[in-house]
Design a protein around this motif. Sequence first.
Motif, PDB file in Angstrom:
ATOM      1  N   GLU A  46      45.445  35.954  33.454  1.00  0.00           N
ATOM      2  CA  GLU A  46      46.124  35.352  34.599  1.00  0.00           C
ATOM      3  C   GLU A  46      46.539  33.926  34.210  1.00  0.00           C
ATOM      4  O   GLU A  46      45.865  33.281  33.392  1.00  0.00           O
ATOM      5  CB  GLU A  46      45.191  35.291  35.818  1.00  0.00           C
ATOM      6  N   ASN A  83      44.319  43.536  34.902  1.00  0.00           N
ATOM      7  CA  ASN A  83      44.700  42.211  35.406  1.00  0.00           C
ATOM      8  C   ASN A  83      45.636  42.376  36.609  1.00  0.00           C
ATOM      9  O   ASN A  83      45.961  43.491  37.019  1.00  0.00           O
ATOM     10  CB  ASN A  83      45.307  41.357  34.292  1.00  0.00           C
ATOM     11  N   ALA A  84      46.036  41.237  37.170  1.00  0.00           N
ATOM     12  CA  ALA A  84      46.819  41.276  38.409  1.00  0.00           C
ATOM     13  C   ALA A  84      48.126  42.052  38.223  1.00  0.00           C
ATOM     14  O   ALA A  84      48.516  42.840  39.099  1.00  0.00           O
ATOM     15  CB  ALA A  84      47.098  39.841  38.885  1.00  0.00           C
ATOM     16  N   THR A 141      44.247  44.806  46.239  1.00  0.00           N
ATOM     17  CA  THR A 141      43.089  44.099  45.692  1.00  0.00           C
ATOM     18  C   THR A 141      42.802  42.804  46.430  1.00  0.00           C
ATOM     19  O   THR A 141      43.669  42.258  47.112  1.00  0.00           O
ATOM     20  CB  THR A 141      43.332  43.730  44.208  1.00  0.00           C
ATOM     21  N   THR A 178      41.193  39.043  45.124  1.00  0.00           N
ATOM     22  CA  THR A 178      40.916  38.338  43.874  1.00  0.00           C
ATOM     23  C   THR A 178      39.977  37.174  44.165  1.00  0.00           C
ATOM     24  O   THR A 178      40.189  36.429  45.115  1.00  0.00           O
ATOM     25  CB  THR A 178      42.227  37.843  43.246  1.00  0.00           C
ATOM     26  N   HIS A 226      37.887  33.789  42.638  1.00  0.00           N
ATOM     27  CA  HIS A 226      37.797  32.759  41.597  1.00  0.00           C
ATOM     28  C   HIS A 226      36.476  32.026  41.757  1.00  0.00           C
ATOM     29  O   HIS A 226      36.186  31.516  42.837  1.00  0.00           O
ATOM     30  CB  HIS A 226      38.928  31.742  41.728  1.00  0.00           C
ATOM     31  N   VAL A 249      37.592  34.974  37.047  1.00  0.00           N
ATOM     32  CA  VAL A 249      38.475  35.648  38.007  1.00  0.00           C
ATOM     33  C   VAL A 249      38.060  37.108  38.050  1.00  0.00           C
ATOM     34  O   VAL A 249      37.866  37.730  36.998  1.00  0.00           O
ATOM     35  CB  VAL A 249      39.955  35.564  37.582  1.00  0.00           C
ATOM     36  N   HIS A 290      38.963  40.871  40.062  1.00  0.00           N
ATOM     37  CA  HIS A 290      39.751  41.655  41.004  1.00  0.00           C
ATOM     38  C   HIS A 290      38.899  42.799  41.537  1.00  0.00           C
ATOM     39  O   HIS A 290      38.288  43.532  40.751  1.00  0.00           O
ATOM     40  CB  HIS A 290      40.987  42.242  40.321  1.00  0.00           C
ATOM     41  N   TYR A 321      44.974  31.288  48.617  1.00  0.00           N
ATOM     42  CA  TYR A 321      45.198  31.104  47.190  1.00  0.00           C
ATOM     43  C   TYR A 321      46.122  29.931  46.924  1.00  0.00           C
ATOM     44  O   TYR A 321      47.088  29.704  47.658  1.00  0.00           O
ATOM     45  CB  TYR A 321      45.773  32.389  46.576  1.00  0.00           C
TER      46      TYR A 321
END
Lengths: 565, 565
Positions: free
Chosen positions: B199, B354-355, B365, B367, B369, B388, B390, B466
């Motif tokens: 990311e 990953n995203a 999803t 996410t 952090h 990170v 998910h 976010y």
Amino acid sequence: MSAATTPPRRIVIVGGVAAGMSAAARARRLDEDAEIIVLERGEHVSFANCGLPYYVGGEIQDEAALLVQTPAKLRDALDLDVRVRHDVIALDPARRTVAVRGPQGEKQLRYDALILAPGAAAVRPPLPGLDSPRVSTLRTVEDAVRLRARIDAQASRPARRAVVLGAGFIGLEAAEALSRQGLEVDLVELAPHVLPPLEAEMAAPVTTELKRLGISVHAGVAAQAVEQHEGHDTLVLADGRRIEADLILLSVGVRPDTAVFETAGVACERGAILVDEHGRTNVPHVYAAGDAVLSADAVTGLRRPVALAGPANRAGRGIADHILRPASARPLPAPVGTAILRVGEITAALTGANADALRASGIHTDTLHLHPTQHAGYFPGATQMALVVHIRRGDGLLLGAQAVGREGVDKRIDVLATAIRAGLTAADLIDLDLAYSPVYGSAKDPVNLVGMVGANVTDGTLALWYAQDWERLRGETLVLDVRSAAEYAAGHLPGALHIPHTELRGRLDEVRAAAAGRPVRVLCGSGVRSHIAHRLLTQSGFDSASLSGGMLTARAVLGDEVLVA
Amino acid sequence: MSAATTPPRRIVIVGGVAAGMSAAARARRLDEDAEIIVLERGEHVSFANCGLPYYVGGEIQDEAALLVQTPAKLRDALDLDVRVRHDVIALDPARRTVAVRGPQGEKQLRYDALILAPGAAAVRPPLPGLDSPRVSTLRTVEDAVRLRARIDAQASRPARRAVVLGAGFIGLEAAEALSRQGLEVDLVELAPHVLPPLEAEMAAPVTTELKRLGISVHAGVAAQAVEQHEGHDTLVLADGRRIEADLILLSVGVRPDTAVFETAGVACERGAILVDEHGRTNVPHVYAAGDAVLSADAVTGLRRPVALAGPANRAGRGIADHILRPASARPLPAPVGTAILRVGEITAALTGANADALRASGIHTDTLHLHPTQHAGYFPGATQMALVVHIRRGDGLLLGAQAVGREGVDKRIDVLATAIRAGLTAADLIDLDLAYSPVYGSAKDPVNLVGMVGANVTDGTLALWYAQDWERLRGETLVLDVRSAAEYAAGHLPGALHIPHTELRGRLDEVRAAAAGRPVRVLCGSGVRSHIAHRLLTQSGFDSASLSGGMLTARAVLGDEVLVA
């Protein structure tokens, strides 16, 4: 369903360290309106229990670092009513009150929910002379500060001597801390080896490292008495040895601090509080967590106390969930019991059940010994670790693991702890995609290797024999050493036939002649080459087995004395 | 059931590195009688692919360390017929033969089972001037030896300049290796940031570390041409920049080396061989594994090439199982795709999806952090890592994780990779008993914390916002900064209202007035205090959310430029 239940207005928590304070903080986050009172007998809440030996040893310089929270900070951030030096002296379940003795005297406190997290106190065995002022324990910040002050005060004195009684995790941390401060340290343990939860072959390298640090290790011997002299004490051992000490640290275990609650009707076993899967005791509205409770082990199902900070923190949090959201609270997990210790430059760690616990629970197991390197062998700095893994016979379910080595031990034990919690089998470990670059691991990570060996054992591809059985087997079998000529010459088991694994295919007739109908028990350095040899032998009609862990494990089990060169 | 099948007498394996050699070794251990022939196009088998950059950089000193096995050793130990410099130039599935060109000419080789593990070759993009003799790749021992020889030969020349094209895992390892050898290094990447699978907010600290090492990073820009001059080349970028280079290393990806097999009817997609769960191709008796195959991703189910050594090794082994024990062979696992990289003093690692991959697969999803420390904060040397994770919206199933930091990154990613493979949810992570002592972790390990945050998000206890949405949200919401006065003064988002979290309970009226009916978006340093504030706000009637990862993540996403002091 408890959806209609009114949330409790007042939650009273007895004990303000790991379990208690986690419960308090979580309760506030879930319920802004509840009154949350934490009663702590000692001077401090939420202190760094597990940091005490490092403060004694001077790695943690400042006492303030041990005090993670203060009542004032907890009031400001979480509106918690934290009362230190408040001792709970009685519980009345019928009236839902506790009697509390604090600096301002005694009073009764009503509760809607009560969480008991009183912790455990150091066991003081009935040893004559243990009342010496030179004997101390290491359970509280006060203990640590007192001990450190005494060390600092004597810093200029030569030949300061300490005895640590008990070589469990805290005993070993304390012994190293005292040694780091320049004291001569003797470590005394009743069990046959240090860190009794470790298998004997895993404790051996820990003992070696302790000795390298200059610590004298006396295992398998009881302490008999403390003789108090002018200026020092003498610890007398059962075998007659006498150890002089300026300081004796008692670290032979803990007992739950539960007498008040047991008297009030809270069901206990061996002094520890019995709880259900939500941390509930037998008394309505009364929960318990932490060092004072008994839990059913995740692997064996046997009830045992688990004096570990991680499970205590999580249990406290989970109890707050159950009090405030009974309908959705998840059950508290049975403890797997993962623990770790740094000793000098090595790490020893374990997770799940050990051989003793598995024997006690009647589970049939296979045991694997491996010595993989922590990262690719071709990358500089590769060092071997010793790994022991117990799997269930028949299906390979993971039951327990231990590791000792210089690097990468904590990672492998954490992965195996996760696998045990998830109910994985050895074969499942083959499939784990673990992070590989030569700096960090190998394309076949140690954990993958455990899976491969375990799956081979489970499905019969690999048969193992154990160094523990060598004395019995040496006559009945042909012991075949398939290492190189140089390795064999440097030391081997007496009577072992030597054929390097690279020559075995062409020399099977020699094996057949030497075996004379007996089974063949193969060995090599760590078990890799003997596995290859075993496969060759078994497909060639021999009754064969490969030594689990090879000579590395055999030497830890049997000692170097049995070797001939 | 295939129990009645006769085991193949001759197994031919194309490619003698990870997948191929694992298949060969396992096949021998399972079947002493089979004829096992390994055909390798290059000079070496079973070499340390992943060690090549470290040899170039000089950390691995000796070329011999890269050669883990030799044909002679493999013959002696495992009776393998390993033929290097043997190139397979045709396949005839009907006759079950391959045509092989070797030093002694061409010949046909019959097989009972064929395993294709030809690997992948470096992609050479259609860039003018790329035929310069100063352009090289880094896929084989020969490549590495040539590159190192060139570096050593020029060691006394000042101002040697290298360009690395492509900032994937190998590109970054190569860039650091060249920099370590004293070259000035420019790193060029077409994607918007280095290590494109990361990311953006995780790539930011990697870029910072590369710059600290003295490497110039050019991301988000295409290479346009290589101009060849007397004594050096000039790389021309699409934005007009020109970089002079004595050496250009091409590392923009790989393509499967499968043309011969596709021509013969082996089904491929984008050049990669399609296989089933046992590694079987569409052609009877023909298997494939390693960098040349496409696999369905364990998390998204999307087919993708996985050029990783670990899965290749395990697939080769599993294929041997299926050839020799078809009835009991376990299916090959879908790859989770765990990868790791050391860059200078930091580690970057990822596992699962990953995203971008999750978006492409349409999975909803959440996410998370986090910035936990690798061990107890009170123990010396604690440093934060960025994490990170998910998770699947609704049930919290773990889908992917990334971590960047100085210490403990590999451990947490391996635990999370294990959890993903085991199908655990965020809530399950709360229950993991991970090894805790202050030297190694915390009572609430980073992985436990991921579980707590994830479970809170899944059940609605915690709502996140976010940093990516800040520009859009800043007008529509009240941004509330609950850090300390000193932290706020050192730099904050413009327009943010400041109330320390310890004062929030008494100042809710100020929040209400400033919000004027708008939602409140809370933030703090890393997300811990803003979570507490969020719980207070949401229970006090506010529409509230907490900034995922706090200002640490916001600064990685938005850059320090947006901050005001």
